[in-house]
Enzyme design. Sequence first.
Site, short mmCIF file in Angstrom:
data_model
loop_
_atom_site.label_atom_id
_atom_site.label_comp_id
_atom_site.label_asym_id
_atom_site.label_seq_id
_atom_site.Cartn_x
_atom_site.Cartn_y
_atom_site.Cartn_z
N ILE A 12 0.84 -1.21 0.00
CA ILE A 12 0.00 0.00 0.00
C ILE A 12 0.87 1.26 0.00
N ASP A 32 11.82 2.77 5.21
CA ASP A 32 11.36 1.38 5.13
C ASP A 32 12.53 0.46 5.47
N ALA A 82 4.55 -1.91 8.92
CA ALA A 82 4.01 -2.94 9.82
C ALA A 82 4.37 -4.31 9.27
N THR A 133 -6.28 -1.14 10.47
CA THR A 133 -7.05 -2.17 9.77
C THR A 133 -8.41 -2.39 10.43
N ASP A 134 -9.34 -2.94 9.64
CA ASP A 134 -10.64 -3.31 10.22
C ASP A 134 -10.53 -4.53 11.15
N GLU A 135 -9.42 -5.27 11.05
CA GLU A 135 -9.31 -6.51 11.82
C GLU A 135 -9.28 -6.25 13.33
N TYR A 159 -1.55 -10.66 14.75
CA TYR A 159 -1.46 -9.48 13.87
C TYR A 159 -2.45 -8.40 14.33
N ALA A 161 -4.11 -8.08 17.06
CA ALA A 161 -3.87 -7.60 18.43
C ALA A 161 -2.74 -6.57 18.44
N LYS A 163 -1.87 -4.63 15.91
CA LYS A 163 -2.37 -3.40 15.29
C LYS A 163 -3.27 -2.66 16.29
N PRO A 214 -5.41 -22.61 -2.95
CA PRO A 214 -5.78 -23.10 -1.61
C PRO A 214 -6.90 -22.28 -0.97
N ARG A 223 -14.75 -11.14 3.27
CA ARG A 223 -13.88 -9.97 3.39
C ARG A 223 -14.52 -8.84 2.57
N ARG A 291 -7.33 -21.62 8.67
CA ARG A 291 -6.45 -20.76 9.49
C ARG A 291 -6.93 -20.86 10.94
P1 NAD Z 1 3.20 -4.87 3.46
O1 NAD Z 1 3.53 -6.03 4.33
O2 NAD Z 1 3.04 -5.08 2.01
O3 NAD Z 1 4.29 -3.71 3.63
C1 NAD Z 1 4.80 -3.34 4.88
C2 NAD Z 1 6.05 -2.50 4.64
O4 NAD Z 1 6.55 -2.10 5.92
C3 NAD Z 1 7.19 -3.24 3.94
O5 NAD Z 1 7.74 -2.43 2.93
C4 NAD Z 1 8.19 -3.50 5.04
O6 NAD Z 1 9.52 -3.58 4.58
C5 NAD Z 1 7.96 -2.31 5.93
N1 NAD Z 1 8.37 -2.53 7.34
C6 NAD Z 1 8.14 -3.62 8.11
N2 NAD Z 1 8.68 -3.45 9.32
C7 NAD Z 1 9.24 -2.20 9.32
C8 NAD Z 1 9.93 -1.44 10.28
N3 NAD Z 1 10.16 -1.91 11.51
N4 NAD Z 1 10.35 -0.20 9.95
C9 NAD Z 1 10.14 0.29 8.70
N5 NAD Z 1 9.52 -0.41 7.74
C10 NAD Z 1 9.07 -1.64 8.05
O7 NAD Z 1 1.89 -4.24 4.10
P2 NAD Z 1 0.68 -3.49 3.39
O8 NAD Z 1 -0.32 -4.50 2.97
O9 NAD Z 1 1.21 -2.53 2.42
O10 NAD Z 1 0.07 -2.73 4.65
C11 NAD Z 1 0.51 -1.41 4.99
C12 NAD Z 1 -0.23 -0.95 6.23
O11 NAD Z 1 -1.64 -0.94 5.98
C13 NAD Z 1 -0.03 -1.85 7.45
O12 NAD Z 1 0.06 -1.04 8.58
C14 NAD Z 1 -1.29 -2.70 7.49
O13 NAD Z 1 -1.59 -3.09 8.80
C15 NAD Z 1 -2.31 -1.73 6.96
N6 NAD Z 1 -3.47 -2.33 6.26
C16 NAD Z 1 -3.28 -3.25 5.27
C17 NAD Z 1 -4.41 -3.75 4.60
C18 NAD Z 1 -4.26 -4.76 3.47
O14 NAD Z 1 -5.28 -5.28 3.01
N7 NAD Z 1 -3.06 -5.06 2.99
C19 NAD Z 1 -5.69 -3.32 4.95
C20 NAD Z 1 -5.83 -2.38 5.99
C21 NAD Z 1 -4.71 -1.88 6.63
O1 DAU Z 2 -8.91 -6.68 6.65
C1 DAU Z 2 -7.71 -6.01 6.44
C2 DAU Z 2 -6.58 -7.00 6.46
O2 DAU Z 2 -6.64 -7.72 5.24
C3 DAU Z 2 -5.20 -6.34 6.62
O3 DAU Z 2 -5.15 -5.71 7.87
C4 DAU Z 2 -4.09 -7.37 6.50
O4 DAU Z 2 -2.83 -6.73 6.55
C5 DAU Z 2 -4.24 -8.08 5.17
O5 DAU Z 2 -3.26 -9.09 5.05
C6 DAU Z 2 -5.65 -8.70 5.04
O6 DAU Z 2 -5.82 -9.78 5.99
P1 DAU Z 2 -6.62 -11.13 5.58
O7 DAU Z 2 -6.20 -12.20 6.50
O8 DAU Z 2 -8.07 -10.86 5.44
O9 DAU Z 2 -6.02 -11.34 4.09
P2 DAU Z 2 -5.48 -12.64 3.33
O10 DAU Z 2 -5.28 -12.24 1.91
O11 DAU Z 2 -4.37 -13.30 4.04
O12 DAU Z 2 -6.74 -13.61 3.38
C7 DAU Z 2 -7.99 -13.21 2.84
C8 DAU Z 2 -8.97 -14.33 3.11
O13 DAU Z 2 -8.62 -15.46 2.30
C9 DAU Z 2 -8.95 -14.82 4.55
O14 DAU Z 2 -10.27 -15.18 4.93
C10 DAU Z 2 -8.07 -16.06 4.49
C11 DAU Z 2 -8.33 -16.61 3.12
N1 DAU Z 2 -7.20 -17.32 2.47
C12 DAU Z 2 -5.99 -16.71 2.44
C13 DAU Z 2 -4.90 -17.32 1.85
C14 DAU Z 2 -3.56 -16.66 1.84
C15 DAU Z 2 -7.39 -18.55 1.88
O15 DAU Z 2 -8.53 -19.11 1.89
N2 DAU Z 2 -6.32 -19.17 1.30
C16 DAU Z 2 -5.08 -18.63 1.28
O16 DAU Z 2 -4.12 -19.25 0.75
#
Ligand code: NAD
Ligand code: DAU
Length: 353
Positions: A12, A32, A82, A133-135, A159, A161, A163, A214, A223, A291
Site C-alpha cells: 500500500i 522502510d 508494519a 485495519t478493520d481486523e 497481527y 492484536a 495493530k 488453496p 472480506r 487458518r
Molecule cells: P506490506 O507487508 O506489504 O508492507 C509493509 C512495509 O513495511 C514493507 O515495505 C516492510 O519492509 C515495511 N516494514 C516492516 N517493518 C518495518 C519497520 N520496523 N520499519 C520500517 N519499515 C518496516 O503491508 P501493506 O499491505 O502494504 O500494509 C501497509 C499498512 O496498511 C499496514 O500497517 C497494514 O496493517 C495496513 N493495512 C493493510 C491492509 C491490506 O489489506 N493489505 C488493509 C488495511 C490496513
Molecule cells: O482486513 C484487512 C486486512 O486484510 C489487513 O489488515 C491485513 O494486513 C491483510 O493481510 C488482510 O488480511 P486477511 O487475512 O483478510 O487477508 P489474506 O489475503 O491473508 O486472506 C484473505 C482471506 O482469504 C482470509 O479469509 C483467508 C483466506 N485465504 C488466504 C490465503 C492466503 C485462503 O482461503 N487461502 C489462502 O491461501
Amino acid sequence: MTVLVTGAAGFIGSNFVLDWLAQSDEPVINLDDLTYAGNLENLASLDGDARHIFVKGSIGDFDLVSKLLAEHQPRAVVNFAAESHVDRSIHGPEDFIQTNIVGTFRLLEAVRAFHGQLEKTAKNEFRFLHVSTDEVYGSLAKDDPAFTETNRYEPNSPYSASKAASDHLVRAYHHTYGLPVLTTNCSNNYGPYHFPEKLIPLVIHNALAGKPLPIYGDGQQIRDWLYVKDHCSAVRRVLEAGQLGETYNVGGWNEKPNLDVVHTLCTILDELSPRADGKPYKEQITYVTDRPGHDRRYAIDATKIERELGWKPAETFETGIKKTVQWYLDNQAWVANVTSGAYQNWVGKQYSA
Ligand code: NAD
Ligand code: DAU
C-alpha cells in the site's frame, strides 16, 4: 514542505507514494526497513526522481527517526510500516510485537519530541496519520451490522492484536501529549504490487503456474475488498481534512465470500489468459486446513468518511479486480522476482499438509 511516509516500499505504501507524486510535487521521505515485504522495485519508476528520498531503516530506531525529522522537517508522518500478514503472525508473532507495537511506540516518541519543539504554526499544522485495519474490531456474524468507528476492539490474531495495540498508543499520544493524530481503519486491499502471500495475488500466481488454489476451511469467510488506489485517496483525504484525534473507517461496500473471489479470478483468467489445455482454472481449487482462529466476516461501514470528508471509492470490485488481474499478467517479471528465494520457504511452511 515534505512528508515522511513509513513502510512505503510495501504494497500500500508504494502505491501511496506513486499516487502522491503523480498528483503533487511535495517530496516524500520513504523510511522502510526492507523486510521480505518491502521491495524497491515497486518504486522503480521513481528512479532518479529527486522528490522521492529513500532511507533504509526501522520505525523502531528512535535516533534515526529523530535525525530524519530534524533534517527534513516534514509537515506530516504517514505510518504504513508494519508486519501485515495474519498467517505469518500465527507462525511467529514476535516480529509483529516488535514492529507494530514497539516500533510504533518508538516512532511516536520521536515524533512527540519533534512536534514539541516546532514553532506555533508548524506545530498546529503538523499531522501524524496512522494506517490501521478493520481486523482490530474482530469478527462479525452473518447478519451483524458492519463495523463503525465505535465498535469495540476485539482483535483475534497476533497481527490484529498488535495493530490494536498500536492504535491505542496513537490514541493515547493524542489524549496525553496533544499529538495531532489521525487513524484510518481500512478493509482488505487488492491491486498492483500486492505480495503473493495474500489471497488475491497468491491465487493469480498459482493459477498461472498450474498450482493448487488453496481455500482455507469452507471458503465462506467474508472480506470487504477495496482497490488499493481508493485506500490511498482516502488516506490523502484524511490527512488533508480529518479531525484531530478521530478515526475513520475506510471501505468500498464490497463484501465477498472468499470462494466467490477465487471464482471471479478464475473466470477473468479464463478470459484473459486461458489454460493451454482449455480447461477452466477453477479446476485448480483445493480445500486446505483452515487458518487457526479464522475471523468469519469483516465489513466496513464507511458512512463517516463519506459524510464528513466527502470521500468515495472510484472503483467497484468488478472494475478493480479486472485491472488487478491485467496488472499481474503484464508484470510477470515483478512476480518472478518477488517469488524467488525466501518466498519458497514461506509457501513450503504454510501449505505443507
Ligand atoms: P506490506 O507487508 O506489504 O508492507 C509493509 C512495509 O513495511 C514493507 O515495505 C516492510 O519492509 C515495511 N516494514 C516492516 N517493518 C518495518 C519497520 N520496523 N520499519 C520500517 N519499515 C518496516 O503491508 P501493506 O499491505 O502494504 O500494509 C501497509 C499498512 O496498511 C499496514 O500497517 C497494514 O496493517 C495496513 N493495512 C493493510 C491492509 C491490506 O489489506 N493489505 C488493509 C488495511 C490496513
Ligand atoms: O482486513 C484487512 C486486512 O486484510 C489487513 O489488515 C491485513 O494486513 C491483510 O493481510 C488482510 O488480511 P486477511 O487475512 O483478510 O487477508 P489474506 O489475503 O491473508 O486472506 C484473505 C482471506 O482469504 C482470509 O479469509 C483467508 C483466506 N485465504 C488466504 C490465503 C492466503 C485462503 O482461503 N487461502 C489462502 O491461501
